[in-house]
Scaffold this motif. Structure first.
Motif, PDB file in Angstrom:
ATOM      1  N   THR A 252       6.995 -33.779 -25.441  1.00 55.56           N
ATOM      2  CA  THR A 252       6.528 -34.727 -24.414  1.00 55.56           C
ATOM      3  C   THR A 252       5.011 -34.829 -24.415  1.00 55.56           C
ATOM      4  OG1 THR A 252       8.452 -34.230 -23.005  1.00 55.56           O
ATOM      5  CG2 THR A 252       6.517 -35.229 -21.955  1.00 55.56           C
ATOM      6  N   VAL A 253       4.341 -33.691 -24.469  1.00 57.84           N
ATOM      7  CA  VAL A 253       2.870 -33.705 -24.487  1.00 57.84           C
ATOM      8  C   VAL A 253       2.348 -34.411 -25.748  1.00 57.84           C
ATOM      9  CG1 VAL A 253       0.827 -32.225 -24.658  1.00 57.84           C
ATOM     10  CG2 VAL A 253       2.667 -31.624 -23.102  1.00 57.84           C
ATOM     11  N   LEU A 254       2.974 -34.120 -26.903  1.00 63.77           N
ATOM     12  CA  LEU A 254       2.518 -34.715 -28.157  1.00 63.77           C
ATOM     13  C   LEU A 254       2.721 -36.212 -28.177  1.00 63.77           C
ATOM     14  CD1 LEU A 254       1.360 -34.024 -30.945  1.00 63.77           C
ATOM     15  CD2 LEU A 254       3.706 -33.783 -31.765  1.00 63.77           C
ATOM     16  N   ILE A 255       3.901 -36.668 -27.740  1.00 64.30           N
ATOM     17  CA  ILE A 255       4.199 -38.102 -27.799  1.00 64.30           C
ATOM     18  C   ILE A 255       3.361 -38.886 -26.807  1.00 64.30           C
ATOM     19  CG2 ILE A 255       6.000 -39.830 -27.335  1.00 64.30           C
ATOM     20  CD1 ILE A 255       8.016 -37.841 -28.509  1.00 64.30           C
ATOM     21  N   ARG A 256       3.223 -38.381 -25.589  1.00 64.12           N
ATOM     22  CA  ARG A 256       2.480 -39.109 -24.538  1.00 64.12           C
ATOM     23  C   ARG A 256       0.985 -39.160 -24.823  1.00 64.12           C
ATOM     24  NH1 ARG A 256       4.863 -40.421 -19.770  1.00 64.12           N
ATOM     25  NH2 ARG A 256       2.831 -40.345 -18.732  1.00 64.12           N
ATOM     26  N   THR A 257       0.462 -38.171 -25.527  1.00 63.20           N
ATOM     27  CA  THR A 257      -0.983 -38.148 -25.748  1.00 63.20           C
ATOM     28  C   THR A 257      -1.407 -38.717 -27.086  1.00 63.20           C
ATOM     29  OG1 THR A 257      -0.839 -35.885 -26.621  1.00 63.20           O
ATOM     30  CG2 THR A 257      -1.316 -36.138 -24.277  1.00 63.20           C
ATOM     31  N   GLU A 258      -0.513 -38.659 -28.117  1.00 60.31           N
ATOM     32  CA  GLU A 258      -0.959 -39.020 -29.449  1.00 60.31           C
ATOM     33  C   GLU A 258      -0.142 -40.096 -30.142  1.00 60.31           C
ATOM     34  OE1 GLU A 258      -3.780 -38.091 -30.734  1.00 60.31           O
ATOM     35  OE2 GLU A 258      -4.122 -36.925 -28.921  1.00 60.31           O
ATOM     36  N   GLU A 259       1.156 -40.202 -29.842  1.00 58.06           N
ATOM     37  CA  GLU A 259       1.979 -41.140 -30.600  1.00 58.06           C
ATOM     38  C   GLU A 259       2.037 -42.483 -29.861  1.00 58.06           C
ATOM     39  OE1 GLU A 259       2.380 -40.536 -33.429  1.00 58.06           O
ATOM     40  OE2 GLU A 259       3.396 -38.692 -33.943  1.00 58.06           O
TER      41      GLU A 259
ATOM     42  N   ILE B  70       8.957 -29.777 -23.733  1.00 59.68           N
ATOM     43  CA  ILE B  70       7.605 -29.852 -23.169  1.00 59.68           C
ATOM     44  C   ILE B  70       6.591 -30.188 -24.256  1.00 59.68           C
ATOM     45  CG2 ILE B  70       5.746 -28.501 -22.113  1.00 59.68           C
ATOM     46  CD1 ILE B  70       7.883 -26.984 -20.557  1.00 59.68           C
ATOM     47  N   GLY B  71       6.683 -29.476 -25.391  1.00 65.01           N
ATOM     48  CA  GLY B  71       5.741 -29.725 -26.477  1.00 65.01           C
ATOM     49  C   GLY B  71       5.847 -31.136 -27.025  1.00 65.01           C
TER      50      GLY B  71
ATOM     51  N   LEU C  31       3.952 -26.461 -32.483  1.00 64.93           N
ATOM     52  CA  LEU C  31       4.120 -27.578 -31.565  1.00 64.93           C
ATOM     53  C   LEU C  31       3.379 -27.323 -30.259  1.00 64.93           C
ATOM     54  CD1 LEU C  31       5.487 -30.278 -30.895  1.00 64.93           C
ATOM     55  CD2 LEU C  31       7.467 -28.981 -30.088  1.00 64.93           C
ATOM     56  N   LEU C  32       3.470 -26.092 -29.730  1.00 59.55           N
ATOM     57  CA  LEU C  32       2.786 -25.770 -28.482  1.00 59.55           C
ATOM     58  C   LEU C  32       1.271 -25.683 -28.681  1.00 59.55           C
ATOM     59  CD1 LEU C  32       5.211 -23.053 -27.031  1.00 59.55           C
ATOM     60  CD2 LEU C  32       5.141 -25.505 -26.557  1.00 59.55           C
ATOM     61  N   ALA C  33       0.846 -25.310 -29.888  1.00 61.87           N
ATOM     62  CA  ALA C  33      -0.593 -25.220 -30.165  1.00 61.87           C
ATOM     63  C   ALA C  33      -1.196 -26.564 -30.542  1.00 61.87           C
ATOM     64  CB  ALA C  33      -0.837 -24.215 -31.287  1.00 61.87           C
ATOM     65  N   ALA C  34      -0.362 -27.601 -30.728  1.00 60.94           N
ATOM     66  CA  ALA C  34      -0.850 -28.889 -31.213  1.00 60.94           C
ATOM     67  C   ALA C  34      -1.793 -29.567 -30.239  1.00 60.94           C
ATOM     68  CB  ALA C  34       0.335 -29.816 -31.512  1.00 60.94           C
ATOM     69  N   VAL C  35      -1.761 -29.157 -28.968  1.00 62.13           N
ATOM     70  CA  VAL C  35      -2.679 -29.752 -27.999  1.00 62.13           C
ATOM     71  C   VAL C  35      -4.126 -29.485 -28.384  1.00 62.13           C
ATOM     72  CG1 VAL C  35      -2.722 -27.737 -26.472  1.00 62.13           C
ATOM     73  CG2 VAL C  35      -3.109 -30.010 -25.512  1.00 62.13           C
ATOM     74  N   ALA C  36      -4.363 -28.428 -29.164  1.00 62.44           N
ATOM     75  CA  ALA C  36      -5.717 -28.122 -29.612  1.00 62.44           C
ATOM     76  C   ALA C  36      -6.141 -28.979 -30.801  1.00 62.44           C
ATOM     77  CB  ALA C  36      -5.814 -26.644 -30.002  1.00 62.44           C
TER      78      ALA C  36
ATOM     79  N   ALA D 120      20.386 -17.735 -21.503  1.00 60.79           N
ATOM     80  CA  ALA D 120      19.327 -16.730 -21.579  1.00 60.79           C
ATOM     81  C   ALA D 120      18.627 -16.759 -22.935  1.00 60.79           C
ATOM     82  CB  ALA D 120      19.902 -15.344 -21.309  1.00 60.79           C
ATOM     83  N   ALA D 121      19.399 -17.003 -24.016  1.00 61.43           N
ATOM     84  CA  ALA D 121      18.818 -16.963 -25.354  1.00 61.43           C
ATOM     85  C   ALA D 121      18.202 -18.296 -25.772  1.00 61.43           C
ATOM     86  CB  ALA D 121      19.886 -16.545 -26.364  1.00 61.43           C
ATOM     87  N   TRP D 122      18.851 -19.401 -25.414  1.00 61.81           N
ATOM     88  CA  TRP D 122      18.436 -20.699 -25.929  1.00 61.81           C
ATOM     89  C   TRP D 122      17.739 -21.584 -24.904  1.00 61.81           C
ATOM     90  CZ3 TRP D 122      18.363 -21.178 -30.948  1.00 61.81           C
ATOM     91  CH2 TRP D 122      19.250 -20.432 -31.721  1.00 61.81           C
ATOM     92  N   GLY D 123      17.795 -21.212 -23.613  1.00 56.19           N
ATOM     93  CA  GLY D 123      17.148 -22.027 -22.586  1.00 56.19           C
ATOM     94  C   GLY D 123      15.650 -22.197 -22.797  1.00 56.19           C
ATOM     95  N   PRO D 124      14.878 -21.109 -22.909  1.00 55.31           N
ATOM     96  CA  PRO D 124      13.425 -21.254 -23.097  1.00 55.31           C
ATOM     97  C   PRO D 124      13.026 -22.017 -24.360  1.00 55.31           C
ATOM     98  CG  PRO D 124      13.946 -19.042 -22.329  1.00 55.31           C
ATOM     99  CD  PRO D 124      15.259 -19.704 -22.646  1.00 55.31           C
ATOM    100  N   PRO D 125      13.625 -21.765 -25.544  1.00 56.87           N
ATOM    101  CA  PRO D 125      13.219 -22.562 -26.711  1.00 56.87           C
ATOM    102  C   PRO D 125      13.452 -24.054 -26.533  1.00 56.87           C
ATOM    103  CG  PRO D 125      14.444 -20.620 -27.419  1.00 56.87           C
ATOM    104  CD  PRO D 125      14.570 -20.693 -25.924  1.00 56.87           C
ATOM    105  N   ILE D 126      14.604 -24.430 -25.965  1.00 55.53           N
ATOM    106  CA  ILE D 126      14.882 -25.855 -25.778  1.00 55.53           C
ATOM    107  C   ILE D 126      13.921 -26.462 -24.758  1.00 55.53           C
ATOM    108  CG2 ILE D 126      16.606 -27.489 -24.935  1.00 55.53           C
ATOM    109  CD1 ILE D 126      18.762 -25.650 -26.082  1.00 55.53           C
ATOM    110  N   LEU D 127      13.682 -25.740 -23.653  1.00 53.84           N
ATOM    111  CA  LEU D 127      12.782 -26.243 -22.615  1.00 53.84           C
ATOM    112  C   LEU D 127      11.373 -26.476 -23.158  1.00 53.84           C
ATOM    113  CD1 LEU D 127      12.030 -26.887 -19.680  1.00 53.84           C
ATOM    114  CD2 LEU D 127      11.695 -24.426 -19.322  1.00 53.84           C
ATOM    115  N   PHE D 128      10.834 -25.502 -23.896  1.00 55.52           N
ATOM    116  CA  PHE D 128       9.452 -25.636 -24.369  1.00 55.52           C
ATOM    117  C   PHE D 128       9.354 -26.578 -25.565  1.00 55.52           C
ATOM    118  CE2 PHE D 128       8.724 -22.230 -21.499  1.00 55.52           C
ATOM    119  CZ  PHE D 128       7.370 -22.283 -21.188  1.00 55.52           C
TER     120      PHE D 128
END
Length: 364
Positions: A357-364, A354-355, A293-298, A343-351
């Motif tokens: 949001t970037v995918l939907i706003r740019t491609e969908e 983010i991923g 998902l994070l690499a999909a911008v490429a 500490a364990a689940w905050g970063p995965p949910i946040l990113f």
């Protein structure tokens, strides 16, 4: 609007196979290079122990490789996803898929499915192999790469502090109220000044204190030693402070770590850092699912911008930003600044947000 999750079976298999082969190829290259460099730096210490030779070097490699695989598997998945997307773009396959009416999420779906399989494999690998390798390598390093003592559930060389006093036990065995200490020494201090040194052959937990046998009490001020048949010391020091003094989340699997946390909680000990490590055993492998998902911008938007290299760099930056945030959150959880779940689940949910949001706003 196309609501099918996968575009077709053939395309799903083609993209998943390409992604998996690329990811595991990158992982093999990373582990090979890093293991070579690590072995060059550590071989001197291994061979310094008398009698060690080539078999011990291979033993070190067998213990170190699982650690490297566990640590760099998400990096390999990120790079594998980026390489897969860049290759598909260079061959105009993404453009052909979009022209056929396939959505961005459908293009991404095969990689998500494959990364879920990687996450399950990673969790099982960590539980069955990596935790044992961590514990064995730590014990071997503590023995200066000599023979490792047989593990019989005995904790060696334990130090416990009670107020100003220091307590040392050569060995602690057993669990709960049945803990037995061997070769115990109590350094009785008042205001930082050593007053008395009490030694004993053994000690058992008895009514809130430790009953020592074959005692020798030395008065530092007077310089007088006094033998005693028994003496109760260290009242208020619970058995878990000896047996659970060095619980390392990386050296225990999920089930064993839960038991250790329960024992510590029953004794009133803080467990926030261990709870963060417990939940990270689940969220860590699941980070592989985020990487496509994070690499999909490429993968998308290249027909309009043509900036393939820049988009690949942005995808890599998002992936590495996740690893920085994940390590930071885990460190905050270890010191109690973040709640364990955050500490364990905050970063995965946040990113993930983010991923998406970037995918939907740019491609969908």
């Amino acid at each position: 609007m196309n609501l099918q999750f996968f575009a077709s079976r053939t395309m799903t298999w083609y993209m998943a196979k390409k992604f998996l082969l690329t990811s595991f190829g990158v992982l093999a290259a990373l582990v090979l290079v890093l293991q070579t460099l690590d072995l060059l730096g550590e071989s001197g210490n291994i061979l310094a122990y008398p009698g060690n030779g080539e078999p011990q070097l291979w033993q070190y490699v067998s213990l170190r490789v699982p650690q490297l695989i566990a640590r760099f598997l998400p990096f390999a998945v990120l790079l594998g996803a980026l390489i897969t997307f860049v290759t598909l773009n260079q061959n105009s396959e993404i453009i052909a898929m979009k022209s056929a009416g396939i959505s961005a999420h459908q293009i991404l779906a095969p990689l998500i499915l494959a990364s879920m399989g990687i996450a399950i494999l990673s969790f099982s690998f960590n539980e069955r192999i990596v935790a044992r390798a961590n514990a064995t390598l730590t014990a071997w390093d503590a023995a200066d790469y000599g023979p490792i003592p047989v593990d019989r559930g005995i904790v060696s060389n334990v130090w416990v502090r009670s107020g100003d006093d220091l307590i040392h036990a050569t060995q602690a065995s057993g669990r709960g109220a049945g803990v037995r200490l061997t070769d115990i020494t109590v350094y009785d201090r008042i205001g930082g000044t050593l007053e008395t040194i009490i030694t004993g052959k053994s000690a058992t937990y008895d009514r809130g204190g430790w009953l020592m046998k074959d005692v020798r009490r030395f008065d530092v001020t007077r310089g007088v030693a006094e033998p005693l048949p028994s003496l109760t010391v260290a009242r208020g020091v619970t058995p878990d402070r000896f047996t659970l003094a060095n619980v390392d989340a990386d050296e225990r699997n999920f089930a064993d770590l839960r038991v250790a946390i329960a024992d510590l909680q029953a004794a009133g000990r803080p467990t926030e850092s261990l709870e963060a490590g417990l939940w990270h055993k689940v969220s860590g492998p699941l980070s592989s699912v985020l990487m496509p998902l994070l690499a999909a911008v490429a993968a998308f938007g290249l027909a309009r911008s043509g900036q393939l290299f820049l988009r690949a760099v942005i995808g890599m930056a998002l992936g590495f930003a996740y690893f920085v945030a994940d390590n930071f959150a885990l460190a905050m959880g270890n010191i109690g600044a973040y709640p364990p779940l955050l500490a364990a689940w905050g970063p995965p949910i946040l990113f993930f947000l983010i991923g998406e949001t970037v995918l939907i706003r740019t491609e969908e």
